[in-house]
Write a protein that holds these residues in place. Structure first.
Motif, PDB file in Angstrom:
ATOM      1  N   ASN A 150       0.830  -1.210   0.000  1.00 40.44           N
ATOM      2  CA  ASN A 150       0.000   0.000   0.000  1.00 40.44           C
ATOM      3  C   ASN A 150       0.864   1.259   0.000  1.00 40.44           C
ATOM      4  N   ALA A 151       1.967   1.234   0.731  1.00 37.73           N
ATOM      5  CA  ALA A 151       2.873   2.382   0.771  1.00 37.73           C
ATOM      6  C   ALA A 151       3.512   2.626  -0.594  1.00 37.73           C
ATOM      7  N   ILE A 152       3.887   1.565  -1.263  1.00 40.14           N
ATOM      8  CA  ILE A 152       4.455   1.684  -2.613  1.00 40.14           C
ATOM      9  C   ILE A 152       3.430   2.308  -3.560  1.00 40.14           C
ATOM     10  N   ALA A 153       2.202   1.843  -3.480  1.00 44.98           N
ATOM     11  CA  ALA A 153       1.141   2.384  -4.328  1.00 44.98           C
ATOM     12  C   ALA A 153       0.914   3.861  -4.024  1.00 44.98           C
ATOM     13  N   SER A 154       0.964   4.235  -2.763  1.00 42.29           N
ATOM     14  CA  SER A 154       0.784   5.635  -2.372  1.00 42.29           C
ATOM     15  C   SER A 154       1.890   6.510  -2.948  1.00 42.29           C
ATOM     16  N   ALA A 155       3.130   6.062  -2.829  1.00 46.14           N
ATOM     17  CA  ALA A 155       4.259   6.831  -3.361  1.00 46.14           C
ATOM     18  C   ALA A 155       4.139   6.996  -4.868  1.00 46.14           C
ATOM     19  N   LYS A 156       3.816   5.913  -5.562  1.00 50.09           N
ATOM     20  CA  LYS A 156       3.678   5.985  -7.023  1.00 50.09           C
ATOM     21  C   LYS A 156       2.529   6.888  -7.433  1.00 50.09           C
ATOM     22  N   ALA A 157       1.427   6.843  -6.683  1.00 47.10           N
ATOM     23  CA  ALA A 157       0.272   7.686  -6.996  1.00 47.10           C
ATOM     24  C   ALA A 157       0.605   9.169  -6.866  1.00 47.10           C
ATOM     25  N   GLN A 158       1.599   9.466  -6.039  1.00 46.40           N
ATOM     26  CA  GLN A 158       2.031  10.852  -5.853  1.00 46.40           C
ATOM     27  C   GLN A 158       3.241  11.194  -6.726  1.00 46.40           C
ATOM     28  N   GLY A 159       3.560  10.293  -7.644  1.00 47.50           N
ATOM     29  CA  GLY A 159       4.628  10.549  -8.600  1.00 47.50           C
ATOM     30  C   GLY A 159       6.023  10.426  -8.011  1.00 47.50           C
ATOM     31  N   ARG A 160       6.162   9.700  -6.922  1.00 46.48           N
ATOM     32  CA  ARG A 160       7.476   9.538  -6.298  1.00 46.48           C
ATOM     33  C   ARG A 160       7.984   8.122  -6.489  1.00 46.48           C
ATOM     34  N   LYS A 161       9.300   7.973  -6.438  1.00 43.78           N
ATOM     35  CA  LYS A 161       9.926   6.658  -6.453  1.00 43.78           C
ATOM     36  C   LYS A 161      10.486   6.320  -5.079  1.00 43.78           C
ATOM     37  N   THR A 162      10.194   7.160  -4.111  1.00 43.58           N
ATOM     38  CA  THR A 162      10.671   6.962  -2.750  1.00 43.58           C
ATOM     39  C   THR A 162       9.484   6.770  -1.819  1.00 43.58           C
ATOM     40  N   VAL A 163       9.460   5.661  -1.108  1.00 41.06           N
ATOM     41  CA  VAL A 163       8.428   5.429  -0.106  1.00 41.06           C
ATOM     42  C   VAL A 163       8.839   6.199   1.138  1.00 41.06           C
ATOM     43  N   MET A 164       7.914   7.011   1.645  1.00 41.31           N
ATOM     44  CA  MET A 164       8.180   7.844   2.809  1.00 41.31           C
ATOM     45  C   MET A 164       7.275   7.425   3.965  1.00 41.31           C
ATOM     46  N   ALA A 165       7.600   7.909   5.147  1.00 37.98           N
ATOM     47  CA  ALA A 165       6.812   7.578   6.336  1.00 37.98           C
ATOM     48  C   ALA A 165       5.338   7.907   6.121  1.00 37.98           C
ATOM     49  N   ARG A 166       5.056   8.979   5.434  1.00 38.53           N
ATOM     50  CA  ARG A 166       3.659   9.380   5.225  1.00 38.53           C
ATOM     51  C   ARG A 166       2.881   8.396   4.350  1.00 38.53           C
ATOM     52  N   ASP A 167       3.576   7.510   3.662  1.00 45.19           N
ATOM     53  CA  ASP A 167       2.919   6.497   2.841  1.00 45.19           C
ATOM     54  C   ASP A 167       2.470   5.291   3.659  1.00 45.19           C
ATOM     55  N   ILE A 168       3.008   5.177   4.854  1.00 47.53           N
ATOM     56  CA  ILE A 168       2.675   4.043   5.722  1.00 47.53           C
ATOM     57  C   ILE A 168       1.363   4.348   6.433  1.00 47.53           C
ATOM     58  N   ALA A 169       0.364   3.514   6.191  1.00 47.67           N
ATOM     59  CA  ALA A 169      -0.942   3.706   6.818  1.00 47.67           C
ATOM     60  C   ALA A 169      -1.282   2.484   7.661  1.00 47.67           C
ATOM     61  N   VAL A 170      -1.229   2.670   8.984  1.00 49.04           N
ATOM     62  CA  VAL A 170      -1.597   1.615   9.917  1.00 49.04           C
ATOM     63  C   VAL A 170      -2.540   2.239  10.939  1.00 49.04           C
ATOM     64  N   PRO A 171      -3.760   1.715  11.053  1.00 49.68           N
ATOM     65  CA  PRO A 171      -4.711   2.296  12.018  1.00 49.68           C
ATOM     66  C   PRO A 171      -4.126   2.355  13.430  1.00 49.68           C
ATOM     67  N   GLY A 172      -4.274   3.507  14.043  1.00 52.72           N
ATOM     68  CA  GLY A 172      -3.806   3.680  15.413  1.00 52.72           C
ATOM     69  C   GLY A 172      -2.348   4.049  15.562  1.00 52.72           C
ATOM     70  N   ILE A 173      -1.636   4.170  14.426  1.00 59.50           N
ATOM     71  CA  ILE A 173      -0.224   4.518  14.470  1.00 59.50           C
ATOM     72  C   ILE A 173       0.014   5.784  13.670  1.00 59.50           C
ATOM     73  N   SER A 174       0.606   6.784  14.303  1.00 62.12           N
ATOM     74  CA  SER A 174       0.909   8.028  13.623  1.00 62.12           C
ATOM     75  C   SER A 174       2.289   7.948  12.995  1.00 62.12           C
ATOM     76  N   THR A 175       2.358   8.280  11.705  1.00 62.92           N
ATOM     77  CA  THR A 175       3.656   8.314  11.015  1.00 62.92           C
ATOM     78  C   THR A 175       3.955   9.716  10.521  1.00 62.92           C
ATOM     79  N   SER A 176       3.323  10.705  11.159  1.00 61.55           N
ATOM     80  CA  SER A 176       3.529  12.085  10.722  1.00 61.55           C
ATOM     81  C   SER A 176       4.983  12.487  10.888  1.00 61.55           C
ATOM     82  N   GLU A 177       5.452  13.253   9.938  1.00 58.54           N
ATOM     83  CA  GLU A 177       6.834  13.697   9.941  1.00 58.54           C
ATOM     84  C   GLU A 177       6.939  14.997  10.721  1.00 58.54           C
TER      85      GLU A 177
END
Length: 70
Positions: free
Chosen positions: A42-69
């Motif tokens: 899912n994180a890879i798909a998020s990064a690609k959808a935003q035109g990036r080739k780098t998976v970032m913390a903000r791409d990680i989506a886990v309920p109950g866990i904050s990955t805000s930078e």
């Protein structure tokens, strides 16, 4: 990538033992690896959808866990 372990079994077992005083069933590592694989896919798909080739913390989506930078 099926059946590839993406977590360190000894670390998972130690964490469970130290934080919950529980044992770890043999299928736990496989189930956790599958969950990690799904989160990463899912994180890879998020990064690609935003035109990036780098998976970032903000791409990680886990309920109950904050990955805000920051």
């Amino acid at each position: 990538m099926a059946d590839q372990v993406l977590v360190v079994a000894s670390k998972v077992k130690t964490f469970i033992k130290e934080n919950g005083e529980c044992n770890t069933a043999s299928e736990t590592i496989d189930a956790l690896s599958k969950a990690v694989e799904k989160v990463l896919s899912n994180a890879i798909a998020s990064a690609k959808a935003q035109g990036r080739k780098t998976v970032m913390a903000r791409d990680i989506a886990v309920p109950g866990i904050s990955t805000s930078e920051g």
